[in-house]
Design an enzyme around this catalytic site. Sequence first.
Site, PDB file in Angstrom:
ATOM      1  N   ARG A  90       0.816  -1.213   0.000  1.00 17.27           N
ATOM      2  CA  ARG A  90       0.000   0.000   0.000  1.00 17.27           C
ATOM      3  C   ARG A  90       0.847   1.259   0.000  1.00 17.27           C
ATOM      4  O   ARG A  90       0.654   2.159  -0.786  1.00 17.27           O
ATOM      5  CB  ARG A  90      -0.911   0.027   1.227  1.00 17.27           C
ATOM      6  CG  ARG A  90      -2.151  -0.769   1.053  1.00 17.27           C
ATOM      7  CD  ARG A  90      -2.804  -1.040   2.354  1.00 17.27           C
ATOM      8  NE  ARG A  90      -1.959  -1.893   3.184  1.00 17.27           N
ATOM      9  CZ  ARG A  90      -2.359  -2.510   4.275  1.00 17.27           C
ATOM     10  NH1 ARG A  90      -3.584  -2.334   4.709  1.00 17.27           N
ATOM     11  NH2 ARG A  90      -1.544  -3.287   4.952  1.00 17.27           N
ATOM     12  N   SER A 128      -8.037  -3.790   6.872  1.00 13.21           N
ATOM     13  CA  SER A 128      -9.087  -4.480   7.621  1.00 13.21           C
ATOM     14  C   SER A 128      -9.302  -3.813   8.975  1.00 13.21           C
ATOM     15  O   SER A 128     -10.438  -3.694   9.452  1.00 13.21           O
ATOM     16  CB  SER A 128      -8.723  -5.950   7.835  1.00 13.21           C
ATOM     17  OG  SER A 128      -8.599  -6.620   6.616  1.00 13.21           O
TER      18      SER A 128
END
Length: 170
Positions: A90, A128
């Site tokens: 990311r 998450s």
Amino acid sequence: MRKAIYPGSFDPVTLGHLDIIRRSSKLVDHLIVGVLNNSGKSPLFSVDERVNMLKEVTSDLENVEIISFSGLLVDFARKQQVQTIIRGLRAVTDFEYELAMSQTNRVVAPEVDTIFLNTSLKYAYLSSSMVKEVAMYGGDISKFIPEQVINQVYEKYGIDQKNRKTEGEV
Ligand code: ADP
């Protein structure tokens, strides 16, 4: 046949994960999504729940298989006769940890290599744990996770329809 494993916790699966799954499924003949059964991590969803959620959201992808594993990733890779691991990156914050892990894996299992796919920009911030944080307070998670699993996440926090915020609401 080119095979790869995309391992992770997927607690729960996000649109960022799904994006990596879709893109990597085009790079190989067979993609195994390895769902980590890590007793030390106390996940929100059981490993079976995570496997089932992933099966549901990847049901249109014919060459994708969802399998849980525990223990060392490289042992799982050997067992599945796979020599390619896929991980998503990311931001720079992911880099150090991912690099160390892939290098460790190469020392332990020199035949196994790791390929990194960069995130699609629109999911770069997504994790998450952020999804769980927002869901816990009834925030809108519809832009973060696949539609099929939204209810299951709210249910874990006992948040019913009337306690959910919709887009733009605070
Ligand atoms: P782990 O506990 O192994 O980090 P995760 O389920 O958090 O498991 O993530 C699995 C993999 O997916 C990791 O390689 C992670 O970097 C990647 N990933 C997580 N979120 C995203 C995202 N939004 N975009 C791209 N890759 C992601």
